[in-house]
Motif scaffolding. Structure first.
Motif, short mmCIF file in Angstrom:
data_model
loop_
_atom_site.label_atom_id
_atom_site.label_comp_id
_atom_site.label_asym_id
_atom_site.label_seq_id
_atom_site.Cartn_x
_atom_site.Cartn_y
_atom_site.Cartn_z
N GLU A 84 0.85 -1.18 0.00
CA GLU A 84 0.00 0.00 0.00
C GLU A 84 0.90 1.23 0.00
OE1 GLU A 84 -3.21 0.25 -0.37
OE2 GLU A 84 -3.46 -1.91 -0.47
N ALA A 85 0.88 1.99 -1.07
CA ALA A 85 1.76 3.14 -1.20
C ALA A 85 1.27 4.29 -0.32
CB ALA A 85 1.82 3.59 -2.65
N ASP A 86 2.18 5.20 -0.01
CA ASP A 86 1.83 6.42 0.72
C ASP A 86 1.46 7.52 -0.27
OD1 ASP A 86 2.42 5.23 3.18
OD2 ASP A 86 4.54 5.73 3.00
N LYS A 99 1.12 0.51 -4.12
CA LYS A 99 -0.21 0.55 -4.74
C LYS A 99 -0.88 1.88 -4.39
CE LYS A 99 -4.33 -2.39 -5.17
NZ LYS A 99 -4.98 -3.63 -4.70
N PRO A 100 -0.82 2.87 -5.29
CA PRO A 100 -1.42 4.16 -4.99
C PRO A 100 -2.94 4.07 -4.84
CG PRO A 100 0.09 4.29 -6.87
CD PRO A 100 -0.16 2.84 -6.60
N THR A 101 -3.50 5.09 -4.19
CA THR A 101 -4.95 5.24 -4.09
C THR A 101 -5.36 6.44 -4.93
OG1 THR A 101 -5.06 4.31 -1.87
CG2 THR A 101 -6.89 5.70 -2.55
N ARG A 153 -3.68 8.36 4.95
CA ARG A 153 -2.37 8.44 5.59
C ARG A 153 -1.26 8.72 4.58
NH1 ARG A 153 -2.63 3.30 9.87
NH2 ARG A 153 -4.46 4.03 11.03
N HIS A 154 -1.60 9.32 3.50
CA HIS A 154 -0.63 9.56 2.44
C HIS A 154 0.45 10.56 2.87
CE1 HIS A 154 -3.76 12.64 2.04
NE2 HIS A 154 -2.84 13.42 1.49
N LYS A 155 1.63 10.35 2.31
CA LYS A 155 2.74 11.28 2.50
C LYS A 155 3.01 12.09 1.24
CE LYS A 155 5.06 8.35 5.93
NZ LYS A 155 6.29 7.58 6.25
N LEU A 156 2.40 11.66 0.15
CA LEU A 156 2.51 12.37 -1.12
C LEU A 156 1.13 12.51 -1.72
CD1 LEU A 156 3.98 13.48 -3.68
CD2 LEU A 156 4.14 11.12 -4.47
N GLU A 175 -7.43 25.23 1.92
CA GLU A 175 -7.56 24.99 3.36
C GLU A 175 -6.75 23.77 3.79
OE1 GLU A 175 -11.00 23.49 6.50
OE2 GLU A 175 -11.60 24.56 4.67
N TYR A 176 -6.83 22.70 3.00
CA TYR A 176 -6.18 21.45 3.39
C TYR A 176 -4.66 21.58 3.42
CZ TYR A 176 -4.66 16.59 3.24
OH TYR A 176 -4.03 15.41 3.51
N PHE A 177 -4.09 22.32 2.49
CA PHE A 177 -2.64 22.46 2.42
C PHE A 177 -2.05 23.17 3.63
CE2 PHE A 177 -1.87 22.06 -2.47
CZ PHE A 177 -2.25 20.73 -2.38
N LYS A 178 -2.86 23.90 4.37
CA LYS A 178 -2.36 24.59 5.56
C LYS A 178 -1.92 23.61 6.64
CE LYS A 178 -5.26 28.70 4.86
NZ LYS A 178 -6.39 29.51 5.38
N ARG A 179 -2.50 22.40 6.61
CA ARG A 179 -2.16 21.41 7.66
C ARG A 179 -1.43 20.19 7.11
NH1 ARG A 179 -7.75 21.35 7.37
NH2 ARG A 179 -7.89 22.43 9.36
N PHE A 180 -1.43 20.00 5.78
CA PHE A 180 -0.78 18.82 5.19
C PHE A 180 0.73 19.05 5.12
CE2 PHE A 180 0.52 16.47 1.23
CZ PHE A 180 0.48 15.21 1.81
#
Length: 340
Positions: free
Chosen positions: A5-7, A37-39, A81-84, A100-105
């Protein structure tokens, strides 16, 4: 990056087939390169055509109240739980939620960049957002020099469903489509909504009838037709494999049909439609001679008559490989530098 399972999460929201076609091609190359395996997150529709053991599709269903979809997307992103995060085409997301999401990712972010409308870029200040938020920009079709400039960018050929070398010969494509050798094959293509696709096909059918030539054979292709390529109305995927069998393709100037027709060297008559983000008019400005724009139904039968009189053999375009593999390589290299 060798776990099953890829990140890696690929953002392919946006409807239509274009986002999923690019995302699936990239996901397969990432998997083949050992990235796991990407999602892929996508909206419902033609995703059934993309089932694969090489990546996972997560469909997000819009709620009854469209205004709540933004929150649904953000919640799904938070759960992953992705890192990328690889974002296809829409730098700020379908509803601007990535601002908005990029402020915390805290992970890495890559953008698959195609043409975007100038007014959209200016109104949303997209260029500055991309510069300040993305770690990698992949330019996957010819773009103006000053378009979304970024210090870490890579230019690749168009990301296609298949490599051009995997297309069928003209003879085999026509055999599968059930078209005789002496027939002039017009292939009408639409990946729009079912209702709009049917309206478009009716228009093409009416114009073809006006030609009144027994040599003309008409076929329809969309995600909603019969799966057999021999059907008059087919949802065969990837359609790119069959394009060499057509004498004339009629459709819209979306990313995939435009670049696949160019790769096949097939004559195409494409209508650049107004879209919220995609700049189809700009895409048509530097078209190869085999691809022409049309803006009225009357131009269809005129184009067919002209093509019937043209006895020159079609020249197959130079078969440049799809940009999916090069894109996967750039993403993996970025992750390796970051220690992911």
């Amino acid at each position: 990056m060798t776990r099953e399972e890829a990140d890696i999460l690929i953002y392919a929201l946006g409807g239509g087939m274009g986002h999923m076609a690019r995302a699936s091609a990239l996901a397969k190359e990432l998997h083949a390169a050992g990235a796991g395996k990407p999602t892929v997150i996508a909206t419902p529709g033609s995703t059934r055509l993309f089932d694969s053991d090489e990546f996972t599709i997560k469909m997000l269903f819009p709620p009854d109240d469209p205004s709540e979809f933004r929150a649904v997307i953000i919640d799904e992103l938070k759960k992953s739980r992705h890192k990328l995060l690889v974002v296809d085409a829409l730098p700020m997301g379908l509803m601007g939620e990535l601002r908005e999401y990029f402020k915390r990712f805290k992970g890495k972010k890559a953008l698959i960049c195609r043409l975007l409308r100038q007014d959209y870029r200016e109104h949303m200040n997209v260029d500055e957002f991309v510069m300040n938020n993305y770690d990698l920009v992949v330019r996957c079709e010819p773009l103006p020099r000053n378009f979304l400039r970024h210090p870490n960018s890579v230019t690749v050929p168009p990301i296609l469903a298949k490599n051009p070398s995997e297309m069928l010969s003209a003879e085999e494509a026509r055999r599968r489509l059930g078209v005789k050798k002496n027939k002039f094959l017009v292939l009408a293509v639409s990946a729009d909504s079912m209702e709009r696709a049917e309206d478009f096909f009716k228009t093409v059918h009416e114009r073809v009838r006006k030609v009144r030539d027994g040599k003309v054979e008409l076929r329809f292709a969309s995600p909603y037709g019969e799966p057999s390529p021999a059907a008059a109305h087919t949802r065969y995927y990837p359609l790119m494999e069959l394009l060499p069998g057509a004498d004339l393709v009629i459709g819209h100037a979306g990313y995939h049909l435009y670049h696949e027709c160019a790769a096949a060297g097939v004559a195409a008559l494409l209508n650049p439609r107004p879209r919220l983000h995609d700049d189809q008019t700009a895409r048509m400005k530097k078209s190869p001679p085999s691809i022409k724009a049309f803006f009225s139904p009357q131009e269809i039968d005129n184009a067919i008559r002209k093509a019937l009189k043209n006895k020159k053999a079609r020249r197959i375009a130079k078969q440049t490989p799809s940009g999916a593999k090069k894109t996967a390589k750039a993403i993996i290299e970025m992750c390796q530098v970051a220690g992911l």
